[in-house]
Design a protein around this motif. Structure first.
Motif, PDB file in Angstrom:
ATOM      1  N   MET A   1       0.829  -1.205   0.000  1.00 34.11           N
ATOM      2  CA  MET A   1       0.000   0.000   0.000  1.00 34.11           C
ATOM      3  C   MET A   1       0.867   1.261   0.000  1.00 34.11           C
ATOM      4  O   MET A   1       0.353   2.372   0.129  1.00 34.11           O
ATOM      5  CB  MET A   1      -0.896   0.016   1.253  1.00 34.11           C
ATOM      6  N   ALA A   2       2.186   1.108  -0.138  1.00 36.54           N
ATOM      7  CA  ALA A   2       3.116   2.212   0.097  1.00 36.54           C
ATOM      8  C   ALA A   2       2.930   3.369  -0.872  1.00 36.54           C
ATOM      9  O   ALA A   2       3.139   4.533  -0.505  1.00 36.54           O
ATOM     10  CB  ALA A   2       4.554   1.707   0.033  1.00 36.54           C
ATOM     11  N   GLU A   3       2.552   3.093  -2.122  1.00 34.16           N
ATOM     12  CA  GLU A   3       2.337   4.178  -3.078  1.00 34.16           C
ATOM     13  C   GLU A   3       1.203   5.081  -2.602  1.00 34.16           C
ATOM     14  O   GLU A   3       1.298   6.305  -2.625  1.00 34.16           O
ATOM     15  CB  GLU A   3       2.009   3.613  -4.457  1.00 34.16           C
ATOM     16  N   LEU A   4       0.123   4.477  -2.156  1.00 31.31           N
ATOM     17  CA  LEU A   4      -1.009   5.229  -1.629  1.00 31.31           C
ATOM     18  C   LEU A   4      -0.626   5.969  -0.352  1.00 31.31           C
ATOM     19  O   LEU A   4      -0.964   7.151  -0.177  1.00 31.31           O
ATOM     20  CB  LEU A   4      -2.172   4.269  -1.357  1.00 31.31           C
ATOM     21  N   VAL A   5       0.082   5.292   0.540  1.00 33.10           N
ATOM     22  CA  VAL A   5       0.518   5.918   1.788  1.00 33.10           C
ATOM     23  C   VAL A   5       1.409   7.127   1.507  1.00 33.10           C
ATOM     24  O   VAL A   5       1.249   8.192   2.120  1.00 33.10           O
ATOM     25  CB  VAL A   5       1.263   4.888   2.673  1.00 33.10           C
ATOM     26  N   SER A   6       2.327   6.991   0.565  1.00 32.75           N
ATOM     27  CA  SER A   6       3.219   8.096   0.220  1.00 32.75           C
ATOM     28  C   SER A   6       2.447   9.276  -0.356  1.00 32.75           C
ATOM     29  O   SER A   6       2.738  10.437  -0.039  1.00 32.75           O
ATOM     30  CB  SER A   6       4.267   7.620  -0.794  1.00 32.75           C
TER      31      SER A   6
END
Length: 326
Positions: A101-106
């Motif tokens: 989910m890191a792209e969304l979190v970033s």
């Protein structure tokens, strides 16, 4: 589940339910709740996981203990700053983790908001390989108790359904989680179909199937049919953005339509061409989420019909098809 393992499992449950349907149902529930290994499989999965871990490298990390010994793990970005800022919670799907989910979190943290992302029990950095909806809701409640109320919650697949259950307060012993807005990405609207498919896969007969489904009431205090996130979405009275792809092979698009039918407060955005997993990092999807959360101008201009994109479906990590929707 591989063919040989499935045959052995079906044989075992055939013998067990002949002796005791109740015992077979309880054993089936334990198997149903067993989570996949958190280790990425295959080159694409390892690359996606590594890229996500790099994005999260500077995040604060927290481990929270739940009742019964289960643990959940949380990442926080932009935490501890002075002054009022928006706070967002991000939840992943079954068999996934915050790394995916890191792209969304970033993207969310780039708006200046405080972003908290959790690993459910049995996933990512959290312990044990066991999870059900009751544990997921308790993990979300523990996160809110630790970090405070959220302006919005964003969840993928099982994580999205768990957020609806949490905000609606469907568990009798867990207080509702506070959130002004919800974003549901590829999320199922109810859970009964998963139990039906799982029971069929392992060869449960009616009595054992009933015992399997009754275990939900034992661990949550609510019947399986009570976990209808579609109905709950109409009762919570908050704006909800549902994002789904008509080519999603793990959560049928009919679930998105059920959410849309819940009421005027639910907006449906079609992200066709991005399937169940690539949808998490698709640029049009991230833009739609940003607009819905009010981080940029033009929120009211977001098209309900979404996009018609012929993007190739590239799974980032391997999940059992029927369980990924949990």
């Amino acid at each position: 589940m591989a063919n040989f393992a499935r045959k052995v499992t079906r044989l075992g449950f055939s013998l067990l339910q002949a002796v005791s349907p109740d015992l077979a149902g309880r054993a089936a529930f334990l198997l149903f709740c067993r989570t996949p290994s958190p280790r990425p499989k295959g080159a694409k999965a390892k690359a996606a996981h590594a890229a996500g871990a790099a994005r999260l490298d500077g995040a604060e990390r927290f481990t929270l203990r739940l009742a019964g010994g289960a643990k959940t793990h949380a990442y926080r970005l932009n935490g501890g700053a002075r002054g009022r800022r928006k706070r967002y919670l991000v939840t992943h799907g079954w068999g996934s983790s915050t790394e995916y989910m890191a792209e969304l979190v970033s993207m969310l943290s780039a708006t200046g908001a405080e972003v908290v992302a959790l690993d459910f029990p049995g996933h990512g950095r959290a312990s044990r390989r066991f999870l059900h909806m009751g544990l997921a809701v308790k993990a979300i409640a523990a996160i809110e108790a630790r970090f405070g109320a959220f302006d919005a919650v964003i969840g993928h697949s099982f994580g999205g359904a768990a957020l609806v259950v949490s905000v609606a307060g469907l568990l009798p012993d867990v207080a509702p989680v506070t959130a002004e807005r919800l974003v549901l990405i590829g999320a199922p609207s109810e859970m009964a179909w998963l139990f039906t498919d799982f029971g069929r896969m392992i060869g449960l007969r009616p009595a054992a199937q009933a015992a399997l489904e009754n275990e939900v009431r034992h661990v949550t205090g609510r019947r399986l049919e009570d976990f209808d996130a579609g109905d709950a979405a109409s009762a919570i009275g908050r704006p909800v953005l549902v994002i789904h792809a008509e080519d999603d092979k793990e959560v049928p698009p009919a679930h998105a339509k059920r959410y849309q039918a819940a009421g005027e407060g639910v907006r449906l955005f079609w992200a066709n061409g991005f399937g169940h997993r690539r949808i998490l990092a698709a640029a049009p999807v991230l833009a739609a989420i940003t607009a819905f959360l009010g981080a940029v101008q033009g929120e009211e201009d977001m098209a309900d019909e979404g996009i018609k994109n012929a993007a190739e479906i590239i799974p980032f990590f391997e999940l059992p098809v029927k369980r990924a929707a949990l």
